[in-house]
Every structure is written in C-alpha cells, then in structure tokens.
Design a protein around this motif. Structure first.
Motif, PDB file in Angstrom:
ATOM      1  N   ASN A 325      -0.531   6.967  17.630  1.00  0.00           N
ATOM      2  CA  ASN A 325      -1.008   5.880  16.810  1.00  0.00           C
ATOM      3  C   ASN A 325      -0.391   6.106  15.404  1.00  0.00           C
ATOM      4  O   ASN A 325      -0.269   4.982  14.650  1.00  0.00           O
ATOM      5  CB  ASN A 325      -2.430   6.112  16.362  1.00  0.00           C
ATOM      6  CG  ASN A 325      -3.272   5.523  17.588  1.00  0.00           C
ATOM      7  OD1 ASN A 325      -3.060   4.479  18.071  1.00  0.00           O
ATOM      8  ND2 ASN A 325      -4.330   6.263  18.070  1.00  0.00           N
ATOM      9  N   ARG A 345      -7.896   3.921  23.444  1.00  0.00           N
ATOM     10  CA  ARG A 345      -7.914   4.868  22.354  1.00  0.00           C
ATOM     11  C   ARG A 345      -6.625   4.673  21.361  1.00  0.00           C
ATOM     12  O   ARG A 345      -6.459   5.071  20.182  1.00  0.00           O
ATOM     13  CB  ARG A 345      -7.793   6.304  22.809  1.00  0.00           C
ATOM     14  CG  ARG A 345      -9.228   6.828  23.386  1.00  0.00           C
ATOM     15  CD  ARG A 345      -8.989   7.971  24.154  1.00  0.00           C
ATOM     16  NE  ARG A 345      -8.822   9.094  22.912  1.00  0.00           N
ATOM     17  CZ  ARG A 345      -8.499  10.487  23.401  1.00  0.00           C
ATOM     18  NH1 ARG A 345      -8.466  10.653  24.755  1.00  0.00           N
ATOM     19  NH2 ARG A 345      -8.271  11.269  22.464  1.00  0.00           N
ATOM     20  N   ARG A 347      -4.776   2.578  19.061  1.00  0.00           N
ATOM     21  CA  ARG A 347      -4.930   1.336  17.967  1.00  0.00           C
ATOM     22  C   ARG A 347      -3.839   0.506  17.646  1.00  0.00           C
ATOM     23  O   ARG A 347      -3.701  -0.612  17.135  1.00  0.00           O
ATOM     24  CB  ARG A 347      -5.582   1.880  16.831  1.00  0.00           C
ATOM     25  CG  ARG A 347      -6.965   2.560  17.197  1.00  0.00           C
ATOM     26  CD  ARG A 347      -7.654   2.778  15.917  1.00  0.00           C
ATOM     27  NE  ARG A 347      -6.772   3.655  14.911  1.00  0.00           N
ATOM     28  CZ  ARG A 347      -6.626   4.817  14.941  1.00  0.00           C
ATOM     29  NH1 ARG A 347      -6.798   5.663  15.912  1.00  0.00           N
ATOM     30  NH2 ARG A 347      -5.704   5.345  13.880  1.00  0.00           N
ATOM     31  N   HIS A 348      -2.536   1.265  17.644  1.00  0.00           N
ATOM     32  CA  HIS A 348      -1.223   0.763  17.187  1.00  0.00           C
ATOM     33  C   HIS A 348      -0.272   0.899  18.160  1.00  0.00           C
ATOM     34  O   HIS A 348       0.595   1.989  18.320  1.00  0.00           O
ATOM     35  CB  HIS A 348      -0.891   1.442  15.879  1.00  0.00           C
ATOM     36  CG  HIS A 348      -1.806   1.379  14.721  1.00  0.00           C
ATOM     37  ND1 HIS A 348      -2.839   0.445  14.344  1.00  0.00           N
ATOM     38  CD2 HIS A 348      -2.366   2.709  14.266  1.00  0.00           C
ATOM     39  CE1 HIS A 348      -3.475   0.636  13.467  1.00  0.00           C
ATOM     40  NE2 HIS A 348      -3.459   1.891  13.396  1.00  0.00           N
ATOM     41  N   ARG A 380       0.844  -1.699  13.495  1.00  0.00           N
ATOM     42  CA  ARG A 380      -0.272  -1.458  12.705  1.00  0.00           C
ATOM     43  C   ARG A 380      -0.908  -2.786  12.192  1.00  0.00           C
ATOM     44  O   ARG A 380      -2.249  -2.731  12.133  1.00  0.00           O
ATOM     45  CB  ARG A 380      -0.040  -0.705  11.359  1.00  0.00           C
ATOM     46  CG  ARG A 380       0.488   0.807  11.653  1.00  0.00           C
ATOM     47  CD  ARG A 380       0.950   1.436  10.375  1.00  0.00           C
ATOM     48  NE  ARG A 380       2.120   0.860   9.811  1.00  0.00           N
ATOM     49  CZ  ARG A 380       2.031   0.129   8.638  1.00  0.00           C
ATOM     50  NH1 ARG A 380       1.053   0.460   7.730  1.00  0.00           N
ATOM     51  NH2 ARG A 380       3.196  -0.170   8.080  1.00  0.00           N
ATOM     52  N   SER A 383       1.348  -8.357  15.981  1.00  0.00           N
ATOM     53  CA  SER A 383       1.295  -8.520  17.383  1.00  0.00           C
ATOM     54  C   SER A 383       2.501  -8.997  18.130  1.00  0.00           C
ATOM     55  O   SER A 383       3.441  -9.628  17.451  1.00  0.00           O
ATOM     56  CB  SER A 383      -0.033  -9.421  17.781  1.00  0.00           C
ATOM     57  OG  SER A 383      -1.336  -9.304  16.998  1.00  0.00           O
TER      58      SER A 383
END
Length: 436
Positions: A325, A345, A347-348, A380, A383
C-alpha cells in the motif's frame, strides 16, 4: 550476477531506503519542454504544413501533404490479411476478452422522482471523438491499440483517430491489424509532440478530438501535459512497475521471470519482490542470476534490476500488505495461498493479479482488464483506463411546481449568505403567487 537492492523492514533505515527507490513521476526536462512548446504552437498556427514538415524531419519521411500520411481502411485490412493464422487468432482472442470485460464497465443513465414529483438523475453519453497515440517504428504495440480502442468503442465513441509514427515508412502489420480489429476509424502516420498537437487543436486534415489516450516517449508525455484542458488526457504514465508479494511457496523461476517481464521494458522500470521468507528471497536471487543470461533483453533487465529493483524482507503478511500500500504499484502479484482474502486489504494498486498462476503478462495482453494503469504511486488516487474514461456524466434536474416551492427558500437564503442577490431572486421568482 545482478546486485539488486536488498531491504529488510527490521533495519533502522528501511523507510528511507524504500522511499529512495520510489519514482516521483518526473517532470519535463527544460529543453524538452521548450521544444514541445514550440512544436505545439507551430502546429496550432500552421496546421497541416507544420505537421508534414516536422514528420519529414523527425521520421525521415518525404511526404508532400497530409494525404501521404493518412492510411485508409484498405491499408489496415491488407495488414490484417498478411498476418499468420496464429497472430490473427491471438489478436482476435485478446480483443474478444477485452470487449467482454469492457461491456461490464458501461455506465447507464438513471433518474428518479422525489416526493414532490421533481426529476433528478444523471445522463451518460459517450465522447464524440477520441485520439489514440500508438508508439510506432520498429516497435510493435498492438496491445496498446486494443487496450485503448476497444473500451472507447464499447463506450460508443463516434470516431476514433489513431496516430502512429512510421520512421522511414516502417510500421508493423500487427499494429495496423489491431486497428482494423478494434474498429479504428482513421489512421495518420504521424507521431511525437506534433501528433498530439494536431489531435488537440485540429488541422485541415486531422480532426480535433475531445480526449487523447495512449503511451509515448517524454516528448509525447510533455505534449499531453501541455494540451490538457484543451482536451482531456488519460494519464501521464511513468516507468512500468511490478510488485510481487510471495509466501515462499511459488517456483522461484516463475517469480524471477515475472520480475523480468517488467524490467525488460526499460532501465527505469521497477521490479520488487516482498516476502517474509528470507531463504526464498535468496532462491529467487539465484534464479535471476541463472536465467538472466538467457534473456533477449538481458542488458536492459540487468540495468533495471540493479538500479531500481529490490528484494524486500518483511516480518509477515501484514507488513507485506503495508509495504504494498505504501508503494501503490502499477501491477501487484499476490503469489500466496489465499490471494482472494488478501486482495480486500490492498487499497492502492493499478491491478491485482491473484494467485501463483496469474502472471502480470496475462494482463498486458489478453486477460480482459485494461493494461493502461496508474504508475508512480498515482494508484493512490487514480484508476485503470476503462469504458468510463470515454463517457461523460451530465446531471439532470427538473422541478415540479411543488418542488420549486420547497427549494426556493433554501436556495435564496444560501444565495444571500453568499451576497449573490440575483441567485436569490431567480429562486424566489418560482414561488407560488410571484408569476407576472
């Protein structure tokens, strides 16, 4: 032997060394910026004449006009016909999977009526015209054509204009064939900053587009930065990245090859392996040294791994997730027993590849999801490229008389609080009994 960076999360300087490995996304070199600014202004002012002159200079062409630099549908179909059955089958198979995935991304218009009978909603429409930049010359990137063109077509874009440089008149059949399969409407044999400028501002021959997508060199990236606002752009891509999280149970040769698959792009690419099994890191390092001499692009891979690659030892899976992450990689392989329990889990990451049998290379070509992904920690906040990048959303609002009566006092009060009296009066004019 490759002298890769070795990091251990238990070391006091781990955070600093990890930060030093990360790419900052880069800014344009001053000389490149000045050159690109001049090219853009030249194309904006002189149109076709500037594009032809610049193409002849940079791409070693002898074009007399833009007519010499446009490839008709017959050229695309001829390239498709020249492919081997295996090549054509691979392109068509990849295109089919990409289109199937893209269909599921389409946004639909929606609306509802509230208790007062007012209509509220969102209208979704495709962009009118999109420009696709494809690197050309001896390099062949048919996958870039498919990845950018297919979601645009699925979105319903009316016209897709492709630009591809052809230095010395060279272009591979695979690129033009991919354009034929993906339904590209027009193709121009131009590249560099001049192609970006032509798409952004339009010329006598090249139609101005609403958005420019596709990868390119530093001149192309700089040009895209400069024309943003005149047109939309997909993203400014940095060097390719892969981060592999492995529990030590995957074949070390597989992991070494997965790291090679990104390191071979260029010397600035980044390949990182994270594991809590120190012996496994050593086995992968040995596999890298053994397999590297067999690689066609071994010099590039070796330079990339030595400069920006890393083998990182962490305490456990939890810490591996935290490191992933922090890095926010373009590509993340979860080469562990139960990757589906770990993925939520993360996120990035631009794309997550689940399990030992899912190499990043599948995503580059034919799995279905797009390979145009955020790099340089931009995962972060951004997309992957998708159908939604070729669609616009327009808000819908239609008040009933009852709805207007309910909203007017609120709007007027807030407007006067902002000292915008005309706003308030406009709202209050819709109150019952105020009609003239």
């Amino acid at each position: 032997m490759v002298d890769m960076n070795r990091l251990d999360s238990a070391d006091a300087d781990f955070t600093r060394r990890l930060a030093n490995l990360q790419h900052d996304g880069g800014t344009a070199d001053a000389d490149i910026l000045q050159t690109v600014q001049q090219i853009i202004e030249d194309v904006r002012v002189r149109g076709d004449a500037a594009v032809v002159e610049l193409t002849n200079r940079f791409d070693r062409r002898d074009a007399q006009s833009m007519a010499d630099l446009e490839l008709g549908r017959e050229a695309l179909d001829a390239a498709l016909a020249r492919l081997s059955a295996a090549e054509r089958g691979a392109l068509e198979h990849a295109a089919e999977r990409l289109a199937d995935y893209a269909q599921r991304q389409k946004l639909d218009s929606w609306s509802y009526r509230d208790a007062d009978g007012s209509l509220l909603g969102q209208q979704v429409t495709p962009l009118d015209r999109v420009g696709l930049y494809v690197p050309g010359g001896k390099a062949a990137y048919p996958s870039s054509v498919l990845m950018n063109a297919i979601p645009a077509k699925v979105a319903g874009v009316d016209e897709l204009v492709m630009v591809v440089p052809m230095p010395g008149g060279e272009v591979t059949d695979l690129v033009l064939a991919a354009a034929a399969i993906a339904g590209v409407d027009r193709v121009f044999a131009i590249g560099g900053a001049q192609a970006v400028a032509a798409l952004a501002f339009g010329t006598e021959s090249v139609p101005a587009v609403d958005k420019i997508v596709g990868p390119g060199n530093s001149y192309v990236a700089t040009a895209k930065r400069l024309v943003y606002g005149v047109v939309g752009i997909d993203m400014i891509a940095g060097p390719s990245e892969i981060l592999v999280v492995c529990d030590g149970a995957t074949d070390p040769d597989w992991i070494a090859l997965d790291l090679f698959s990104q390191a071979e792009h260029d010397e600035e690419a980044q390949a990182i392996l994270v594991s809590w099994d120190g012996d496994f890191l050593d086995r992968v390092a040995a596999a890298i040294d053994r397999l590297l001499p067999e690689q066609e692009r071994r010099d590039i891979i070796g330079a990339s791994l030595a400069a920006r690659g890393a083998l990182i030892r962490v305490r456990d899976l939890d810490e591996a997730v935290a490191v992933a992450n922090r890095i926010a990689p373009e590509h993340l392989e979860l080469s562990v027993d139960d990757p589906e329990s770990v993925a939520p889990r993360i996120r990035h990451a631009g794309a997550i590849f689940l399990g030992r049998h899912t190499p990043e290379a599948f995503g580059d070509y034919c799995a279905g999801p797009n390979h145009v992904l955020p790099t340089s920690r931009t995962a972060r906040f951004s997309s992957p490229l998708g159908v939604y990048d070729f669609q616009k959303r327009t808000s819908l609002l239609g008040c009933s008389p009852e709805g207007a009566a309910r909203l007017a006092p609120t709007a007027a009060t807030l407007a006067r609080g902002e000292r915008l009296a005309a706003h308030a009066e406009s709202a209050e004019a819709r109150l019952p009994g105020t009609e003239t």
